[in-house]
Design an enzyme around this catalytic site. Structure first.
Site, PDB file in Angstrom:
ATOM      1  CE  LYS A 188      -3.810  -2.417   2.240  1.00  0.00           C
ATOM      2  NZ  LYS A 188      -4.571  -2.749   3.453  1.00  0.00           N
ATOM      3  CD  GLN A 200      -3.698  -4.336   6.608  1.00  0.00           C
ATOM      4  OE1 GLN A 200      -3.790  -3.310   5.946  1.00  0.00           O
ATOM      5  NE2 GLN A 200      -4.130  -5.496   6.156  1.00  0.00           N
ATOM      6  CG  ASP A 245      -9.724  -0.055   5.182  1.00  0.00           C
ATOM      7  OD1 ASP A 245      -9.647  -0.573   4.053  1.00  0.00           O
ATOM      8  OD2 ASP A 245      -8.909  -0.265   6.093  1.00  0.00           O
TER       9      ASP A 245
HETATM   10  N1  GUN Z   1      -7.190  -6.873   6.323  1.00  0.00           N
HETATM   11  C1  GUN Z   1      -7.586  -7.646   5.284  1.00  0.00           C
HETATM   12  N2  GUN Z   1      -8.170  -6.888   4.333  1.00  0.00           N
HETATM   13  C2  GUN Z   1      -8.134  -5.621   4.774  1.00  0.00           C
HETATM   14  C3  GUN Z   1      -8.577  -4.376   4.235  1.00  0.00           C
HETATM   15  O1  GUN Z   1      -9.148  -4.289   3.153  1.00  0.00           O
HETATM   16  N3  GUN Z   1      -8.348  -3.299   5.005  1.00  0.00           N
HETATM   17  C4  GUN Z   1      -7.751  -3.366   6.211  1.00  0.00           C
HETATM   18  N4  GUN Z   1      -7.590  -2.247   6.895  1.00  0.00           N
HETATM   19  N5  GUN Z   1      -7.330  -4.484   6.741  1.00  0.00           N
HETATM   20  C5  GUN Z   1      -7.525  -5.614   6.025  1.00  0.00           C
END
Ligand code: GUN
Length: 315
Positions: free
Chosen positions: A59, A103, A126
């Site tokens: 990311k 995350q 998100d």
């Molecule tokens: N963990 C697995 N997928 C995601 C996601 O799309 N966003 C976040 N923040 N954590 C995750």
């Protein structure tokens, strides 16, 4: 020789579609620059989960490629909910931060729900805040919602690949807040007829065989087998499961020379929630890797640019 035409399934190339989305963002980012700002993303990664570390790295790297400002916060796994709330609060208040991503999963002792609700909805790139989840469910116009990245990426992939959704039967396997529930809402908003299945569903294969569009988001390697798929269906595979066991590898990839070479070198490979044998009866499918995964990050970038513009226009 039989003269029955064998139709090769179409591969929905997530990497190519993600590249298209990112190149569109480049011009939006140039516009932002002209207006005197750079969109910024703050990523919070708690502890040392290797899969999360890998996702977060990619990311942050994509931010750098596009010219989005990013910063990482990496508190130890022992951090308290209160300390994390204070961090989110400071990110909420900083003007150069347009998106806040926490995350998941967080360590057991952290109150995930409280934390996700602490992010101001305007910076919730998100789409996990109840305000954004509620707006999505209510069918609010796209510019008013920050939607979760993986399901948003799936919809973008279907749209850009001219896969019809309106009036189609869609079956979603999985009911998570991150993928299953929001993709079901998006498919309903796009006028599909949607069934959501999960671990307690009876006669699962009977239901999945009805699907024109089948979305698998359960986190179990090769769970969807060819007999569960209607020939010609579009298969969307959200799973990323690491395979290290040789017998399991053989079950999915026997005869696949390229995969065998990678497996021999690294001792592992990834398989989705759909058995690769099922792809052969599909009309179109998203490969793993190279399918949905690439789109998740592109949509995160897109949400960050969108959040930055919306906050500055007062939307
Ligand atoms: N963990 C697995 N997928 C995601 C996601 O799309 N966003 C976040 N923040 N954590 C995750």
């Amino acid at each position: 020789m039989s003269n029955v035409a064998v139709v090769e399934p179409r591969v929905l190339d997530g990497v190519a579609i993600a590249a298209e989305i990112k190149s569109e963002l480049v011009s939006k980012l140039a516009e932002a620059k002209e207006r005197g700002y750079t969109p910024g993303l703050a990523v919070v990664l708690v502890g040392e989960n290797p899969a999360s570390q890998l996702y977060v790295k990619s990311k942050v790297k994509t931010c750098a490629e596009l010219g989005i400002y990013s910063e990482m916060h990496t508190p130890a796994a022992s951090v308290t909910t209160e300390e994390l709330l204070a961090l989110v609060e400071s990110l909420n208040e900083r003007d150069e931060i347009d998106g806040i991503l926490i995350q998941l999963p967080l360590p057991e002792h952290v109150d995930t729900e409280r934390l996700l609700e602490a992010v101001v909805p305007e910076k919730d790139v998100d789409g996990f805040h109840p305000i954004n989840a509620g707006r999505l469910l209510s069918g609010a116009p796209a510019e008013k919602v920050l939607a979760p990245c993986t399901p948003a990426g799936i919809m973008e992939m279907l749209r850009r690949s001219d896969i019809p959704v309106s009036g189609q039967r869609a079956v979603v396997i999985g009911r998570s807040n991150i993928v299953g529930k929001p993709i079901a809402a998006m498919l309903i908003n796009a006028s599909a007829t949607v069934t959501v299945c999960h671990s307690r569903t009876r006669d699962l294969a009977e239901i999945t065989r009805e699907a024109d569009i089948l979305v698998a988001a359960i986190g179990r390697a090769g769970f969807v087998t060819a007999d569960m798929v209607r020939p010609g269906a579009t298969l969307v595979d959200v799973g990323i499961n690491r395979v290290t066991d040789a017998a399991e590898f053989e079950r999915f990839f026997a005869g696949d020379a390229k995969r065998m070479e990678g497996f021999a070198k690294r001792g592992s490979t990834v398989v989705g929630d759909i058995d690769p044998a099922a792809f052969r009866v599909a009309g179109a499918y998203t490969p793993v890797p190279g399918g949905v995964g690439a789109l998740t990050i592109a949509m995160l970038m897109s949400n960050t640019v969108k959040a930055a513009a919306a906050r500055r226009s007062g939307n």
